[in-house]
Write a protein that holds these residues in place. Structure first.
Motif, short mmCIF file in Angstrom:
data_model
loop_
_atom_site.label_atom_id
_atom_site.label_comp_id
_atom_site.label_asym_id
_atom_site.label_seq_id
_atom_site.Cartn_x
_atom_site.Cartn_y
_atom_site.Cartn_z
N LEU A 241 0.87 -1.18 0.00
CA LEU A 241 0.00 0.00 0.00
C LEU A 241 0.90 1.22 0.00
O LEU A 241 1.55 1.52 1.00
CB LEU A 241 -0.90 0.02 1.24
CG LEU A 241 -1.99 -1.04 1.33
CD1 LEU A 241 -2.85 -0.80 2.57
CD2 LEU A 241 -2.86 -1.05 0.09
N CYS A 242 0.94 1.89 -1.13
CA CYS A 242 1.88 3.01 -1.29
C CYS A 242 1.13 4.33 -1.38
O CYS A 242 1.29 5.22 -0.57
CB CYS A 242 2.73 2.77 -2.52
SG CYS A 242 3.79 4.15 -2.93
N GLY A 243 0.30 4.46 -2.40
CA GLY A 243 -0.40 5.73 -2.62
C GLY A 243 -1.88 5.52 -2.77
O GLY A 243 -2.35 4.42 -3.06
N LEU A 244 -2.63 6.57 -2.54
CA LEU A 244 -4.09 6.52 -2.59
C LEU A 244 -4.60 7.74 -3.33
O LEU A 244 -5.43 8.49 -2.82
CB LEU A 244 -4.66 6.50 -1.17
CG LEU A 244 -4.27 5.30 -0.30
CD1 LEU A 244 -4.75 5.51 1.12
CD2 LEU A 244 -4.84 4.02 -0.88
N LEU A 271 3.65 1.37 3.12
CA LEU A 271 4.94 1.92 2.70
C LEU A 271 4.96 3.44 2.89
O LEU A 271 4.08 4.14 2.40
CB LEU A 271 5.17 1.60 1.21
CG LEU A 271 6.34 2.32 0.52
CD1 LEU A 271 7.66 2.02 1.22
CD2 LEU A 271 6.43 1.91 -0.94
N ILE B 258 -7.58 2.18 5.43
CA ILE B 258 -6.25 2.01 4.85
C ILE B 258 -5.23 2.97 5.44
O ILE B 258 -4.07 2.62 5.60
CB ILE B 258 -6.26 2.29 3.32
CG1 ILE B 258 -7.45 1.61 2.65
CG2 ILE B 258 -4.97 1.81 2.69
CD1 ILE B 258 -7.49 1.93 1.16
N ILE B 261 -2.84 1.92 8.08
CA ILE B 261 -1.91 0.87 7.63
C ILE B 261 -0.70 1.51 6.97
O ILE B 261 0.44 1.12 7.24
CB ILE B 261 -2.62 -0.09 6.64
CG1 ILE B 261 -3.81 -0.78 7.31
CG2 ILE B 261 -1.62 -1.11 6.09
CD1 ILE B 261 -4.62 -1.64 6.34
N ILE B 262 -0.94 2.52 6.14
CA ILE B 262 0.18 3.19 5.47
C ILE B 262 0.93 4.06 6.47
O ILE B 262 2.15 3.96 6.60
CB ILE B 262 -0.32 4.04 4.29
CG1 ILE B 262 -1.00 3.14 3.25
CG2 ILE B 262 0.85 4.80 3.65
CD1 ILE B 262 -1.52 3.89 2.03
N ARG B 265 2.98 2.13 8.69
CA ARG B 265 3.82 1.12 8.04
C ARG B 265 3.51 -0.27 8.62
O ARG B 265 4.42 -1.04 8.98
CB ARG B 265 5.30 1.37 8.26
CG ARG B 265 5.85 2.65 7.75
CD ARG B 265 5.58 3.83 8.64
NE ARG B 265 6.64 4.84 8.54
CZ ARG B 265 6.48 6.11 8.84
NH1 ARG B 265 5.29 6.57 9.24
NH2 ARG B 265 7.49 6.93 8.74
#
Lengths: 334, 334
Positions: A241-244, A271, B258, B261-262, B265
């Motif tokens: 999960l990097c960007g949204l 991340l 979410i 979670i990001i 990390r």
């Protein structure tokens, strides 16, 4: 000396638009000896996180007030340095902002170390590339045989992530918005496949491209794209999960379906690229040869001059960029 | 011979209730020589997943039709065996169903191997215990210094997970519904703290019990309890997604926020206990000494006789069980 910079004229709404910004002139104080470098900005980097940053929704940082300097990575030329590590003429990268000249803390300056064009240090060798490397190699630990899926695949994070995965031996499936972006992903970045999520019934094409499903998925978008990706993972898949970007402009709280995570025994990995800043050199050691050999590419979408920065930023916010979004601030930038 | 078994009289609704079931008598065929054991059921295990299993929402398995046998783990006494590994009088555990006698495939029979009471093999030494062990030691890799959070902490999975974490050196914070369950979690299972989520402002008490936040959270419930747990994790936390009892009875698609979670990390890890069936022996090697020394306990909530099974199952579905839900099927069971 006096500089030009882009600032907010008013707080941004859910989606920052060009008319939220204005250019002003202001005096620049002298750099603090031994601490700051006086630099001339060559390129300014536009990245999606800046959208949420302007709304005060990024990593707990407050939104810049109207008239305050705006955040942004730059590559720049050192004009004056009273610091042992840097001298006039050096090319550096760091957080200068939306301006033509500025003061860069020496502690935050990275010296450019390749024959590649300077702007590369804002894309594949910059924060987007570091993000991709961290997600692909440190979190998901991609290896030969993986089926690697990534959305926003035409962007510098997604595009670089897929290219790294491919170079590590994975089969790569991109998701991007529009035929032109998909062609870029396939033809320039060399993905095995790219699916246009604007097309009707794109999920069928996505499923077909994956075959048995993804073993690694790299998320840059959120919302329904994330839910679709989750419904096409294999047992034991890793999800970064990097960007949204779909959620950066307001709307309901971003959520992800739980059932597929459990049913597929997935690992979902959050991340934040800042955790990997200390390891930038590791990425450069890997990436510079790839870039110099032409094996790792990022297409650039460049606007000329600070005066075009607001419209160019709005285009990024609307997903209309084609590759890495940059502003060429210095007319003579190499 | 003829046996008694509990079956569905009609398909269950969102929440199975006692009146969905009836007891019937039916003939039992002879066991297939070398493959099946004829057994007398001593105890039947009731576990939350059976609720979604009866609705056709568990691991893709179809819902049992009215009149068909129902799924359930049992401990049983072998009456007749034409199989080299088992003989009459052996005590075994396995999937027999909601019945007083049955046929157990020898390949799915586990021999009871401890001086502990047979019903222990349906709780701490059974599937709930194996689930807890897998999540705590194999997925989250709990170690000394961890701050371990778990909900449904009075149940056999949550209660065992917390006890394992404590025995590995973690500080343990449970969440349970009601003062009585919390007392059990603290006084019998030995958690450092337990918070009653029925209490007003329980999240404040939860945050206080965690201190800097959890480093590991073990999820058995879902819905708002999961969202609350996620908002109290430390950076780098591991989250085991095990059960979703709040979602087993219908309602909207279970989702998880979410952003935390990001931002934290986190690693979110889906757990399916079936993946660990082949490693049951590893857990027994660890658990049996703990059980025999009294360091690992599970309180049992036992109904007497198959005729009470429907009401007892309804109580489990409503979260009214106090500890491991069991039906003592044989009046003389030890």
């Amino acid at each position: 000396m006096r500089i030009h910079e882009v600032v907010l004229r008013k707080p941004v709404g859910d989606l920052p638009v060009a008319t939220d910004f204005e250019i002003r002139e202001r005096p620049l104080p002298d750099p603090r000896p031994g601490q700051e470098l006086l630099v001339r900005v060559l390129y300014l980097s536009f990245d999606p996180y800046i959208g949420s940053r302007l709304r005060g929704r990024h990593m707990g940082l407050p939104a810049p007030l109207p008239g305050e300097s705006l955040p942004g990575e730059c590559v720049a030329e050192v004009l004056r340095s009273i610091h042992p590590d840097f001298k006039a003429g050096d090319l550096v990268a760091g957080e200068v902002g939306w301006a033509d000249f500025g003061l860069l803390p020496a502690a935050g300056a990275r010296r450019l170390v390749t024959v590649a064009r300077p702007s590369t240090h804002l894309g594949v060798l910059g924060m987007p590339g570091l993000t991709a490397w961290a997600g692909v190699t440190q979190l998901a630990r991609v290896r030969a045989g993986d089926v690697f899926s990534v959305n926003a695949a035409a962007g510098p994070v997604g595009g670089t992530a897929g290219q790294i995965a491919r170079l590590l031996g994975a089969r790569t499936v991109g998701i991007a918005g529009g035929a032109e972006k998909c062609a870029l992903v396939r033809d320039i970045y060399g993905f095995d496949a790219c699916v246009d999520y604007h097309a009707a019934d794109w999920t069928t094409a996505y499923a077909a491209a994956l075959g048995a499903g993804s073993t690694v998925h790299f998320e840059n978008v959120g919302a329904t794209l994330l839910a679709t990706a989750l419904s096409h993972i294999q047992i034991g898949a890793r999800l970064v999960l990097c960007g949204l970007v779909e959620h950066y402009h307001g709307g309901p709280t971003p959520q992800v379906p739980i059932i597929p995570i459990i049913a597929k025994r997935a690992q979902v990995l959050g991340l934040v690229v800042y955790d990997f800043y200390a390891r930038w050199g590791e990425w450069l050691d890997v990436a510079i040869p790839w870039v110099e050999e032409g094996r790792l590419r990022v297409v650039e979408d460049v606007a000329e001059g600070l005066s075009n920065a607001p419209l160019h930023f709005e285009a990024l916010m609307l997903g209309r960029n084609r590759g890495k979004s940059l502003v060429k601030v210095a007319p003579d930038a190499p």
